[in-house]
Every structure is written in C-alpha cells, then in structure tokens.
Write a protein that holds these residues in place. Structure first.
Motif, PDB file in Angstrom:
ATOM      1  N   ALA A   1      -7.756 -16.055   0.242  1.00 16.14           N
ATOM      2  CA  ALA A   1      -8.455 -16.646   1.386  1.00 16.14           C
ATOM      3  C   ALA A   1      -7.517 -16.740   2.596  1.00 16.14           C
ATOM      4  N   LEU A   2      -6.264 -17.122   2.348  1.00 15.49           N
ATOM      5  CA  LEU A   2      -5.272 -17.145   3.438  1.00 15.49           C
ATOM      6  C   LEU A   2      -5.078 -15.745   4.020  1.00 15.49           C
ATOM      7  N   ALA A   3      -5.018 -14.747   3.156  1.00 19.38           N
ATOM      8  CA  ALA A   3      -4.849 -13.368   3.614  1.00 19.38           C
ATOM      9  C   ALA A   3      -6.048 -12.911   4.440  1.00 19.38           C
ATOM     10  N   GLN A   4      -7.247 -13.336   4.060  1.00 17.12           N
ATOM     11  CA  GLN A   4      -8.429 -12.971   4.835  1.00 17.12           C
ATOM     12  C   GLN A   4      -8.392 -13.603   6.223  1.00 17.12           C
ATOM     13  N   ALA A   5      -7.964 -14.858   6.303  1.00 18.92           N
ATOM     14  CA  ALA A   5      -7.819 -15.508   7.610  1.00 18.92           C
ATOM     15  C   ALA A   5      -6.790 -14.742   8.451  1.00 18.92           C
ATOM     16  N   GLY A   6      -5.684 -14.373   7.837  1.00 14.74           N
ATOM     17  CA  GLY A   6      -4.656 -13.605   8.537  1.00 14.74           C
ATOM     18  C   GLY A   6      -5.159 -12.247   8.982  1.00 14.74           C
ATOM     19  N   SER A   7      -5.911 -11.592   8.125  1.00 11.32           N
ATOM     20  CA  SER A   7      -6.480 -10.291   8.467  1.00 11.32           C
ATOM     21  C   SER A   7      -7.377 -10.408   9.697  1.00 11.32           C
ATOM     22  N   LEU A   8      -8.175 -11.453   9.740  1.00  9.86           N
ATOM     23  CA  LEU A   8      -9.040 -11.680  10.888  1.00  9.86           C
ATOM     24  C   LEU A   8      -8.215 -11.863  12.168  1.00  9.86           C
ATOM     25  N   LEU A   9      -7.182 -12.672  12.097  1.00 13.43           N
ATOM     26  CA  LEU A   9      -6.305 -12.894  13.254  1.00 13.43           C
ATOM     27  C   LEU A   9      -5.687 -11.575  13.726  1.00 13.43           C
ATOM     28  N   ILE A  10      -5.166 -10.815  12.800  1.00 17.06           N
ATOM     29  CA  ILE A  10      -4.503  -9.548  13.128  1.00 17.06           C
ATOM     30  C   ILE A  10      -5.494  -8.568  13.751  1.00 17.06           C
ATOM     31  N   LEU A  11      -6.669  -8.434  13.139  1.00 12.39           N
ATOM     32  CA  LEU A  11      -7.629  -7.422  13.580  1.00 12.39           C
ATOM     33  C   LEU A  11      -8.369  -7.804  14.849  1.00 12.39           C
ATOM     34  N   LYS A  12      -8.296  -9.071  15.254  1.00  6.92           N
ATOM     35  CA  LYS A  12      -8.873  -9.478  16.538  1.00  6.92           C
ATOM     36  C   LYS A  12      -7.945  -9.141  17.705  1.00  6.92           C
ATOM     37  N   SER A  13      -6.689  -8.848  17.417  1.00  6.56           N
ATOM     38  CA  SER A  13      -5.761  -8.529  18.498  1.00  6.56           C
ATOM     39  C   SER A  13      -6.106  -7.149  19.078  1.00  6.56           C
ATOM     40  N   GLU A  14      -5.868  -6.985  20.353  1.00  2.08           N
ATOM     41  CA  GLU A  14      -6.180  -5.720  21.020  1.00  2.08           C
ATOM     42  C   GLU A  14      -5.454  -4.540  20.380  1.00  2.08           C
ATOM     43  N   ALA A  15      -4.240  -4.762  19.931  1.00  2.00           N
ATOM     44  CA  ALA A  15      -3.433  -3.672  19.379  1.00  2.00           C
ATOM     45  C   ALA A  15      -3.995  -3.114  18.072  1.00  2.00           C
ATOM     46  N   PHE A  16      -4.750  -3.928  17.326  1.00  2.38           N
ATOM     47  CA  PHE A  16      -5.173  -3.500  15.992  1.00  2.38           C
ATOM     48  C   PHE A  16      -6.680  -3.470  15.792  1.00  2.38           C
ATOM     49  N   GLN A  17      -7.457  -3.518  16.858  1.00  2.00           N
ATOM     50  CA  GLN A  17      -8.908  -3.440  16.708  1.00  2.00           C
ATOM     51  C   GLN A  17      -9.297  -2.109  16.091  1.00  2.00           C
ATOM     52  N   GLY A  18     -10.243  -2.147  15.148  1.00  2.00           N
ATOM     53  CA  GLY A  18     -10.696  -0.943  14.479  1.00  2.00           C
ATOM     54  C   GLY A  18      -9.807  -0.504  13.328  1.00  2.00           C
ATOM     55  N   LYS A  19      -8.794  -1.301  13.003  1.00  2.00           N
ATOM     56  CA  LYS A  19      -7.871  -0.987  11.904  1.00  2.00           C
ATOM     57  C   LYS A  19      -8.202  -1.869  10.704  1.00  2.00           C
ATOM     58  N   THR A  20      -7.380  -1.797   9.669  1.00  4.08           N
ATOM     59  CA  THR A  20      -7.486  -2.664   8.492  1.00  4.08           C
ATOM     60  C   THR A  20      -6.111  -3.230   8.195  1.00  4.08           C
ATOM     61  N   ALA A  21      -6.072  -4.513   7.836  1.00  2.00           N
ATOM     62  CA  ALA A  21      -4.806  -5.168   7.488  1.00  2.00           C
ATOM     63  C   ALA A  21      -4.703  -5.287   5.968  1.00  2.00           C
ATOM     64  N   TYR A  22      -3.527  -5.004   5.454  1.00  2.00           N
ATOM     65  CA  TYR A  22      -3.268  -5.048   4.014  1.00  2.00           C
ATOM     66  C   TYR A  22      -2.107  -6.003   3.733  1.00  2.00           C
ATOM     67  N   ILE A  23      -2.113  -6.607   2.554  1.00  2.00           N
ATOM     68  CA  ILE A  23      -0.986  -7.421   2.115  1.00  2.00           C
ATOM     69  C   ILE A  23       0.124  -6.473   1.679  1.00  2.00           C
ATOM     70  N   GLY A  24       1.296  -6.652   2.268  1.00  2.00           N
ATOM     71  CA  GLY A  24       2.459  -5.867   1.866  1.00  2.00           C
ATOM     72  C   GLY A  24       3.360  -6.642   0.930  1.00  2.00           C
ATOM     73  N   GLY A  25       3.270  -7.968   0.981  1.00  2.00           N
ATOM     74  CA  GLY A  25       4.068  -8.816   0.103  1.00  2.00           C
ATOM     75  C   GLY A  25       3.671 -10.269   0.264  1.00  2.00           C
ATOM     76  N   ILE A  26       3.862 -11.000  -0.812  1.00  2.00           N
ATOM     77  CA  ILE A  26       3.629 -12.450  -0.816  1.00  2.00           C
ATOM     78  C   ILE A  26       4.904 -13.086  -1.336  1.00  2.00           C
ATOM     79  N   ASN A  27       5.470 -13.999  -0.559  1.00  2.00           N
ATOM     80  CA  ASN A  27       6.727 -14.630  -0.947  1.00  2.00           C
ATOM     81  C   ASN A  27       6.593 -16.145  -0.921  1.00  2.00           C
ATOM     82  N   LYS A  28       7.367 -16.783  -1.785  1.00  3.34           N
ATOM     83  CA  LYS A  28       7.502 -18.237  -1.803  1.00  3.34           C
ATOM     84  C   LYS A  28       6.168 -18.976  -1.878  1.00  3.34           C
ATOM     85  N   ALA A  29       5.222 -18.435  -2.646  1.00  2.44           N
ATOM     86  CA  ALA A  29       3.931 -19.110  -2.814  1.00  2.44           C
ATOM     87  C   ALA A  29       4.120 -20.352  -3.678  1.00  2.44           C
TER      88      ALA A  29
END
Length: 148
Positions: free
Chosen positions: A66-94
């Motif tokens: 769920a945190l990753a989905q919120a992050g994906s939304l933030l990333i993909l709303k930026s002008e630089a990444f519209q129309g792209k897809t965000a992927y998890i590359g790593g999860i640390n210190k969970a």
C-alpha cells in the motif's frame, strides 16, 4: 480531511487493480515530494479472512505494498514521469511496530528523498491515528508502461 483524489482519479494513474489495490483517497500532496493516501480497512478485506482469523490483522507485506502504491501515485503524477510505470527496486529497513486491524484507517505517507534519472529513493511510513505502525525505505525505478 479534504479528499484531493478519489479512487477513480487514482486508478487513472496507477495500474493496480483488485485484489491488489489499496488506496481509497489522497489527502495530502506536496510539490511532487510528499503524498499521504488513505486506506479504510473493514472486515470485508479478503486478507482478514485468512490471516489470523481469530485476531485479524493486515499482513505487513500488504502494508508495504500500500505504501508502494501511494509512492507510485506520487511519482507518476510528476511531469517527468507521466505515462510511465513505477516499480519497487528495493525495500530496506522495514519495521512493523503495531497491528493494523479491521476498522482502522491507514494513512500511507511517502517522501521522495532523491531521484537520479529513472531511479530514486524514498522513506515511507504508515500510521493509524498518531501511531506509526510501519516504516521503511524504498528504492524505485521508473520505466515504460508494458504494452498490451
């Protein structure tokens, strides 16, 4: 709590769908650096039926998703990444501090710390009320949408 984005608006941007879709609304959005999304949990969630049925709780892996989905939304709303897809590359210190139970409202916070090209890092944390229930760090990668 003002709703800045609803489910329909969120689903226009991120590719996740039922049964692995966990955002009900966005309540904070700051300068393409921070987002707070909300997940309202009810006993009707599929995972509550099988994950400790006598003491139902949201699995930690799904909180991180769920945190990753919120992050994906933030990333993909930026002008630089519209129309792209965000992927998890790593999860640390969970760290999972508290149980998340039916009836809770989960606030999903994601702060972008650094982006270089298509790769970035972020800190994320989930709260119920004023209590941090989960926190972690993400590495994310932004790529092209998969073509059908």
């Amino acid at each position: 709590m003002e709703i800045l984005m609803n489910v329909e608006e969120i689903m226009e941007i991120i590719p996740n769908r039922f049964p692995i879709y966990y955002l009900d609304a966005v309540v904070e959005f700051e300068d393409e650096k921070h987002i707070t999304a909300v997940k309202n949990l009810t006993m009707n969630e599929d995972f509550f039926q099988g994950y400790f049925p006598n003491d139902p709780m949201m699995p930690g892996t799904l909180i991180v998703e769920a945190l990753a989905q919120a992050g994906s939304l933030l990333i993909l709303k930026s002008e630089a990444f519209q129309g792209k897809t965000a992927y998890i590359g790593g999860i640390n210190k969970a760290v999972f501090h508290e149980k998340v139970k039916p009836g809770d409202t989960l606030f999903l916070n994601f702060d972008i710390e650094k982006i270089k090209g298509p790769v970035g890092t972020a800190k994320a944390w989930a709260t119920v009320g004023d209590t941090v229930v989960t926190d972690c760090q993400f590495t994310f990668i932004v790529g092209d949408k998969e073509q059908k």
